[in-house]
Design a protein around this motif. Sequence first.
Motif, PDB file in Angstrom:
ATOM      1  N   VAL A 112      -2.114 -24.573  -1.867  1.00 47.33           N
ATOM      2  CA  VAL A 112      -3.346 -23.781  -1.890  1.00 47.33           C
ATOM      3  C   VAL A 112      -3.300 -22.836  -3.091  1.00 47.33           C
ATOM      4  CG1 VAL A 112      -2.402 -21.953  -0.412  1.00 47.33           C
ATOM      5  CG2 VAL A 112      -4.868 -22.328  -0.438  1.00 47.33           C
ATOM      6  N   SER A 113      -4.477 -22.451  -3.578  1.00 46.29           N
ATOM      7  CA  SER A 113      -4.567 -21.516  -4.701  1.00 46.29           C
ATOM      8  C   SER A 113      -5.432 -20.330  -4.266  1.00 46.29           C
ATOM      9  CB  SER A 113      -5.221 -22.224  -5.891  1.00 46.29           C
ATOM     10  OG  SER A 113      -5.378 -21.325  -6.959  1.00 46.29           O
ATOM     11  N   PHE A 114      -4.972 -19.116  -4.568  1.00 42.95           N
ATOM     12  CA  PHE A 114      -5.741 -17.911  -4.259  1.00 42.95           C
ATOM     13  C   PHE A 114      -6.175 -17.243  -5.568  1.00 42.95           C
ATOM     14  CE2 PHE A 114      -2.694 -18.422  -0.760  1.00 42.95           C
ATOM     15  CZ  PHE A 114      -3.554 -18.422   0.330  1.00 42.95           C
ATOM     16  N   PRO A 115      -7.406 -16.748  -5.644  1.00 43.84           N
ATOM     17  CA  PRO A 115      -7.882 -16.171  -6.922  1.00 43.84           C
ATOM     18  C   PRO A 115      -7.375 -14.751  -7.147  1.00 43.84           C
ATOM     19  CG  PRO A 115      -9.619 -16.118  -5.281  1.00 43.84           C
ATOM     20  CD  PRO A 115      -8.442 -16.765  -4.615  1.00 43.84           C
ATOM     21  N   ILE A 116      -6.084 -14.573  -6.987  1.00 45.09           N
ATOM     22  CA  ILE A 116      -5.496 -13.241  -7.162  1.00 45.09           C
ATOM     23  C   ILE A 116      -4.255 -13.383  -8.040  1.00 45.09           C
ATOM     24  CG2 ILE A 116      -4.324 -13.537  -4.923  1.00 45.09           C
ATOM     25  CD1 ILE A 116      -4.348 -10.513  -4.619  1.00 45.09           C
ATOM     26  N   GLY A 117      -4.264 -12.685  -9.183  1.00 48.02           N
ATOM     27  CA  GLY A 117      -3.138 -12.778 -10.113  1.00 48.02           C
ATOM     28  C   GLY A 117      -2.803 -11.397 -10.643  1.00 48.02           C
ATOM     29  N   CYS A 118      -1.785 -11.320 -11.526  1.00 47.38           N
ATOM     30  CA  CYS A 118      -1.332  -9.989 -11.956  1.00 47.38           C
ATOM     31  C   CYS A 118      -2.356  -9.283 -12.850  1.00 47.38           C
ATOM     32  CB  CYS A 118       0.037 -10.084 -12.627  1.00 47.38           C
ATOM     33  SG  CYS A 118       0.087 -11.155 -14.068  1.00 47.38           S
ATOM     34  N   VAL A 119      -3.153 -10.048 -13.622  1.00 50.58           N
ATOM     35  CA  VAL A 119      -4.103  -9.417 -14.539  1.00 50.58           C
ATOM     36  C   VAL A 119      -5.366  -8.966 -13.802  1.00 50.58           C
ATOM     37  CG1 VAL A 119      -5.476  -9.713 -16.639  1.00 50.58           C
ATOM     38  CG2 VAL A 119      -3.213 -10.727 -16.505  1.00 50.58           C
ATOM     39  N   ASN A 120      -5.953  -9.871 -12.982  1.00 56.86           N
ATOM     40  CA  ASN A 120      -7.192  -9.454 -12.303  1.00 56.86           C
ATOM     41  C   ASN A 120      -6.927  -8.417 -11.208  1.00 56.86           C
ATOM     42  OD1 ASN A 120      -6.172 -11.244 -10.401  1.00 56.86           O
ATOM     43  ND2 ASN A 120      -7.836 -12.737 -10.557  1.00 56.86           N
ATOM     44  N   THR A 121      -5.708  -8.390 -10.658  1.00 57.59           N
ATOM     45  CA  THR A 121      -5.363  -7.342  -9.682  1.00 57.59           C
ATOM     46  C   THR A 121      -5.255  -5.991 -10.387  1.00 57.59           C
ATOM     47  OG1 THR A 121      -4.212  -8.910  -8.268  1.00 57.59           O
ATOM     48  CG2 THR A 121      -3.626  -6.604  -7.986  1.00 57.59           C
ATOM     49  N   SER A 122      -4.666  -6.004 -11.572  1.00 58.90           N
ATOM     50  CA  SER A 122      -4.551  -4.784 -12.361  1.00 58.90           C
ATOM     51  C   SER A 122      -5.944  -4.217 -12.652  1.00 58.90           C
ATOM     52  CB  SER A 122      -3.821  -5.099 -13.678  1.00 58.90           C
ATOM     53  OG  SER A 122      -3.740  -3.968 -14.483  1.00 58.90           O
ATOM     54  N   ALA A 123      -6.901  -5.103 -12.994  1.00 62.01           N
ATOM     55  CA  ALA A 123      -8.275  -4.666 -13.282  1.00 62.01           C
ATOM     56  C   ALA A 123      -8.965  -4.172 -12.011  1.00 62.01           C
ATOM     57  CB  ALA A 123      -9.054  -5.819 -13.899  1.00 62.01           C
ATOM     58  N   LYS A 124      -8.795  -4.919 -10.922  1.00 69.11           N
ATOM     59  CA  LYS A 124      -9.490  -4.583  -9.665  1.00 69.11           C
ATOM     60  C   LYS A 124      -9.097  -3.202  -9.146  1.00 69.11           C
ATOM     61  CE  LYS A 124     -10.056  -6.074  -4.902  1.00 69.11           C
ATOM     62  NZ  LYS A 124      -9.814  -7.107  -3.897  1.00 69.11           N
ATOM     63  N   TYR A 125      -7.806  -2.879  -9.245  1.00 66.50           N
ATOM     64  CA  TYR A 125      -7.322  -1.592  -8.730  1.00 66.50           C
ATOM     65  C   TYR A 125      -7.263  -0.525  -9.824  1.00 66.50           C
ATOM     66  CZ  TYR A 125      -6.194  -3.900  -4.342  1.00 66.50           C
ATOM     67  OH  TYR A 125      -6.282  -4.584  -3.155  1.00 66.50           O
ATOM     68  N   ALA A 126      -7.829  -0.854 -11.011  1.00 72.59           N
ATOM     69  CA  ALA A 126      -7.866   0.086 -12.145  1.00 72.59           C
ATOM     70  C   ALA A 126      -6.507   0.767 -12.339  1.00 72.59           C
ATOM     71  CB  ALA A 126      -8.969   1.132 -11.927  1.00 72.59           C
ATOM     72  N   LEU A 127      -5.468  -0.076 -12.504  1.00 75.91           N
ATOM     73  CA  LEU A 127      -4.111   0.477 -12.525  1.00 75.91           C
ATOM     74  C   LEU A 127      -3.783   1.289 -13.782  1.00 75.91           C
ATOM     75  CD1 LEU A 127      -2.096  -2.377 -10.776  1.00 75.91           C
ATOM     76  CD2 LEU A 127      -3.086  -0.324  -9.778  1.00 75.91           C
ATOM     77  N   GLY A 128      -4.530   1.058 -14.865  1.00 78.06           N
ATOM     78  CA  GLY A 128      -4.384   1.931 -16.039  1.00 78.06           C
ATOM     79  C   GLY A 128      -2.972   1.960 -16.600  1.00 78.06           C
ATOM     80  N   SER A 129      -2.618   3.113 -17.225  1.00 76.89           N
ATOM     81  CA  SER A 129      -1.336   3.165 -17.932  1.00 76.89           C
ATOM     82  C   SER A 129      -0.351   4.147 -17.302  1.00 76.89           C
ATOM     83  CB  SER A 129      -1.582   3.562 -19.391  1.00 76.89           C
ATOM     84  OG  SER A 129      -2.230   4.822 -19.412  1.00 76.89           O
ATOM     85  N   GLY A 130      -0.744   4.753 -16.177  1.00 76.64           N
ATOM     86  CA  GLY A 130       0.144   5.740 -15.545  1.00 76.64           C
ATOM     87  C   GLY A 130       1.058   5.114 -14.515  1.00 76.64           C
ATOM     88  N   THR A 131       1.582   5.962 -13.632  1.00 72.21           N
ATOM     89  CA  THR A 131       2.412   5.460 -12.533  1.00 72.21           C
ATOM     90  C   THR A 131       1.486   4.908 -11.440  1.00 72.21           C
ATOM     91  OG1 THR A 131       2.400   7.602 -11.480  1.00 72.21           O
ATOM     92  CG2 THR A 131       4.218   7.164 -12.992  1.00 72.21           C
ATOM     93  N   ILE A 132       2.057   4.199 -10.505  1.00 72.37           N
ATOM     94  CA  ILE A 132       1.241   3.583  -9.441  1.00 72.37           C
ATOM     95  C   ILE A 132       1.770   4.050  -8.094  1.00 72.37           C
ATOM     96  CG2 ILE A 132       0.506   1.379  -8.434  1.00 72.37           C
ATOM     97  CD1 ILE A 132       1.014   0.167 -11.261  1.00 72.37           C
ATOM     98  N   SER A 133       0.886   4.589  -7.278  1.00 73.40           N
ATOM     99  CA  SER A 133       1.325   5.179  -6.006  1.00 73.40           C
ATOM    100  C   SER A 133       1.711   4.097  -5.008  1.00 73.40           C
ATOM    101  CB  SER A 133       0.204   6.036  -5.409  1.00 73.40           C
ATOM    102  OG  SER A 133      -0.828   5.177  -4.942  1.00 73.40           O
ATOM    103  N   SER A 134       2.584   4.498  -4.078  1.00 77.12           N
ATOM    104  CA  SER A 134       3.037   3.520  -3.078  1.00 77.12           C
ATOM    105  C   SER A 134       1.883   3.098  -2.170  1.00 77.12           C
ATOM    106  CB  SER A 134       4.197   4.084  -2.267  1.00 77.12           C
ATOM    107  OG  SER A 134       3.833   5.337  -1.741  1.00 77.12           O
ATOM    108  N   SER A 135       0.859   3.949  -2.025  1.00 79.12           N
ATOM    109  CA  SER A 135      -0.278   3.560  -1.161  1.00 79.12           C
ATOM    110  C   SER A 135      -1.087   2.438  -1.811  1.00 79.12           C
ATOM    111  CB  SER A 135      -1.164   4.769  -0.861  1.00 79.12           C
ATOM    112  OG  SER A 135      -1.693   5.281  -2.065  1.00 79.12           O
TER     113      SER A 135
END
Length: 513
Positions: free
Chosen positions: A159-182
Amino acid sequence: MHDQANRMTGIIDIGSNTVRLSVYQLTDNGAYRVVDQGRWPARLSQRLDKTGLLPDEAVEELAEVLRHFCRICQKHGADRVRAVATAAIRQAVNRESIIRRLFAMTGLTIEVLSGEDEARIGSQAMLNSLSLSDCFVVDIGGGSTEISLIRNRKVVSAVSFPIGCVNTSAKYALGSGTISSSVLAEIQSEVRRLLSAQKWIAGHPGLPLIGLGGTVRALAKLHQRESNYAFPHLHGYELSIPDLSSALDLLSAIPVDKRRKLPGLSKDRGDVIVPGLAILLGVMQQMLASRLVVCGTGLRDGLFYETCLSGHPTDSEDYVLNESIRNLIALYPVAPAEHLQQVRKLALTVYDRLSPNAKMPPECRRLLDTAARLFRIGTVIDYNDSADHTFYMLLHTHWNGLSHRETILTAAIASYRGTNPLRRKLSPYRSMLAEGDDKLVAKLGSLLQLASALDRSESQAILSLELSIKGSKLHMVADASHPLPVERMEVENIAKELKKNWGITPELTVRVQ
């Protein structure tokens, strides 16, 4: 002009994060290897706009990269270039016009793979390079994640899911800072929610998970750096869920510019490694995997196997090791096949006679068998010091089917020249070896020396060998086609070595037929 004897094939993978090229050489004796590679961090998933459109400048930049890759293929005389695209182009609303424009600009016909195709081809790469029979395979890309279940070396679900490291980064607006555990917990629970729709994913707890793709390789590289791992290969490296959790905690707590400076992490991976690892952890938790095994091959290798080597049945566990040995011997044909076959046969004959008394661990026979087929490979560099060359080549050429520890032991057995050189060779790898491994190598290495001595004239003169042990003597009675003066001398030369390692002295009697 490249003739049929040396076919070159270019494979281009237009991924959602990275565009990659591999150029494969396939010779007429069936040997193959990678002769060139290229990569370009294209970030196509990031460049899709809100409506799912890939803008013109991204297509033009991609065309330029593809033209560059095509030039590399031409330089090698590739007679075929196969280019495929994955999630980013699959998901783009203007995919038809992208494919048309790329064809007009580069002359390449690009196949858009479905998620299921991607999963199947990735699994094929795994089945050609690792000998596990039952496992999950995960490939985390920039724009999608593929999961397959392997049972008895066959893909039974994918199976294939439309979730990858690049689009997840965009979706959660991960930016250039640290990332919270939540936020990390949120990504993991979304992954688990998506995966729970496929009941089979949670239905096989305890299976190992084989990881393909850049995220997994980057994790392994970092982990090897941190633990001062002595062996430079990523393929076959194993990690646990705690290893993954602690890497995620460590990386998410530092900003992207610091991450980019970490030794062992490529600069363009700095911002997407954390979402990639969060997806991976979600996957491992959902399937209750026992461990993560890194697979160094991937989509391009799977495409090469499918394009150029189709028809290889990969369903037996021994396939990977045997095919790897066959390929190495075909790439570096230095010794007559008949001689290698004879030495292998004699080594196993003597081993089967001696091993019951010596209580040898079960994997020893396979290690000796492998070493006997490859012990002459170093002469391709130079006859002098060929044992050292053999050791080096078996540790640094790409061949599969053994664990890292078994590879080191095999290289040491194949290049055995006494206990002092052995200690020197093994010292960098001490931390990876088990108690008593050097004794095992000395036993099997001296036995391989004996087998090689028994066919020193490379004439396969010994037709059969009867063995008996009387006291501390190993009586070898050979039926042979000539008197074997050279072989007798060689056996005498090695007698002391065998006595030291096995406690018995070999004596050769020849009956000329």
